[in-house]
Write an enzyme that holds these catalytic residues in place. Structure first.
Site, PDB file in Angstrom:
ATOM      1  N   LYS A   1      32.850  38.428  37.448  1.00 50.05           N
ATOM      2  CA  LYS A   1      33.187  39.550  36.559  1.00 50.05           C
ATOM      3  C   LYS A   1      32.817  39.064  35.151  1.00 50.05           C
ATOM      4  O   LYS A   1      33.641  39.028  34.231  1.00 50.05           O
ATOM      5  CB  LYS A   1      34.693  39.858  36.716  1.00 50.05           C
ATOM      6  CG  LYS A   1      35.145  41.137  36.084  1.00 50.05           C
ATOM      7  CD  LYS A   1      34.711  42.375  36.815  1.00 50.05           C
ATOM      8  CE  LYS A   1      35.104  43.607  36.022  1.00 50.05           C
ATOM      9  NZ  LYS A   1      34.457  44.834  36.471  1.00 50.05           N
TER      10      LYS A   1
ATOM     11  N   ASP B   1      38.261  34.529  48.021  1.00 48.69           N
ATOM     12  CA  ASP B   1      39.364  34.769  48.949  1.00 48.69           C
ATOM     13  C   ASP B   1      39.399  36.251  49.330  1.00 48.69           C
ATOM     14  O   ASP B   1      39.480  36.617  50.510  1.00 48.69           O
ATOM     15  CB  ASP B   1      40.677  34.363  48.265  1.00 48.69           C
ATOM     16  CG  ASP B   1      41.826  34.286  49.251  1.00 48.69           C
ATOM     17  OD1 ASP B   1      41.558  34.201  50.464  1.00 48.69           O
ATOM     18  OD2 ASP B   1      42.981  34.324  48.820  1.00 48.69           O
TER      19      ASP B   1
END
Ligand code: NAD
Length: 361
Positions: A191, A249
């Protein structure tokens, strides 16, 4: 000569899955000397600690471990035994392949993705400051001084460190993995548009590393929010994904969802010359001791382990045995039946028996 492998049964459904996987691996004929070591609830009951030093020492000695899932205790000082093992052994690369198997209920076909997740830093570094504590107030006031920005009263703080060194080694690992496994493309996912000094750094380093592999493996970048949508809409456009810890994850569970769920998603945690293999799923405590859950993820983690031990032929045979038992759809656990209430579903042990029968036929 036999390979020495530490076997950590774990807790919850772990011990029954570890037993099933061990039997299947042994049935390939590869000689393994299993060294059992405890972690999780059993270790707490017997030795008063969730993660005995002897368990870490055993993995350091054997260099390879197969591990069942371990329940994360709520409210104890221990953050997570799983994260503690990864940190203690510097298992910096978490590799989670998601491959479709015929016979598994899924909205998608022919998925073949590999998530390479950075395992040592990011928001999993465990550096957290609890709301209301004096040190948290002091930290907040210092941050406000430096940043000239206000942090809302009553905030807790989690720190997200991302370093050049850890990024370099995980991205290099991903490229080398791609080369060794004849993959075509790496997608670096961040991001970086919002967190410029952490995700931005990860991306900058990834671009640098990618130059070293130019002409050998394709490289592209993507933002994590967009990637979540792309993976749902066009998963076949992607191949190997490399990500910081938290995004890795989350997207590895998404990828497990693409192939039909956690019951069939294996994983590996790899460091320099040391590796711990484990399923993506957790200890599902409500199924403990019922001989009910699917052993596939744990057995496929064993397949990854056999490959790591350079036992490729045995790995392929075991994977094919799992594949054909699932494709036949007879001797499979409830979660692999079209109707989970199907009374013909077999137990964990019986599914392992069917896999062993294929291997030995
Ligand atoms: P979970 O993966 O244990 O279970 C969620 C659900 O997924 C289960 O209720 C079950 O329906 C299904 N499931 C999981 N494994 C399955 C299998 N082999 N076969 C069939 N169905 C299966 O996730 P959770 O309930 O969020 O976590 C339980 C505990 O496990 C928590 O304490 C968590 O922290 C821990 N955990 C450990 C690991 C690890 O050891 N590496 C990983 C994830 C979660």
């Amino acid at each position: 000569m036999a390979h020495k492998v530490t076997l950590i049964p774990g807790d919850g459904i772990g011990p029954e899955l570890a037993a099933a996987a061990r039997r299947c691996i042994d049935a390939t004929g590869v000689k393994i000397e299993w060294v059992e070591a405890l972690a999780g609830q059993d270790a707490l009951d017997r030795f008063g600690t969730l993660l005995p030093d002897a368990t870490i020492e055993s993995i350091k000695k054997t260099k390879v471990a197969l591990k069942g899932p371990i329940t994360t205790p709520i409210g104890s000082g221990f953050r997570s035994v799983n994260v503690a093992i990864r940190h203690a052994l510097d298992l910096y690369a978490c590799v989670r392949p998601s491959k479709s198997y015929v016979g598994v209920k899924s909205h998608y076909k022919d998925i073949d993705l590999v998530v390479v997740r950075e395992n040592s830093e990011d928001l999993y570094a465990g550096i957290e400051f609890e709301q209301g504590k004096p040190e948290t107030k002091e930290l907040i006031s210092q941050i406000e001084n430096f940043s000239k920005k206000k942090i809302r009263e009553g905030s807790g703080i989690s720190i997200k460190p991302i370093s050049i060194a850890a990024t370099e080694r995980i991205v290099k690992f991903a490229f080398q993995y791609a080369l060794q496994n004849k993959r075509r493309k790496i997608t670096a996912i961040t991001k970086a548009n919002i967190m410029k000094f952490t995700d931005g750094l990860f991306l900058k380093v990834a671009r640098e590393v990618a130059k070293e592999f130019e002409g050998k493996i394709a490289f592209e970048e993507a933002l994590v929010d967009n990637m979540a949508m792309q993976l749902v809409q066009k998963p076949h456009n992607y191949d190997v994904l490399v990500l910081p810890n938290l995004y890795g994850d989350i997207l590895s569970d998404l990828c497990a969802g693409l192939i039909g769920g956690l019951g069939i998603a294996p994983g590996a945690n790899i460091g320099d010359g040391i590796a711990v293999f484990e399923a993506v799923h957790g200890s599902a405590p409500k199924y403990k001791g019922l001989n009910k859950v699917n052993p596939t993820a744990m057995i496929l983690s064993g397949v990854l382990m056999l490959r790591y031990l350079k036992e490729e032929e045995a790995a392929l045979r075991l994977e094919n045995a799992v594949r054909s038992v699932i494709a036949e759809g007879k001797s499979v656990t409830y979660d692999l039946k079209p109707d989970p209430k199907d009374p013909s579903a077999v137990g964990t042990k019986e599914m392992a028996d069917a896999i062993i029968l294929k291997l030995t036929k």
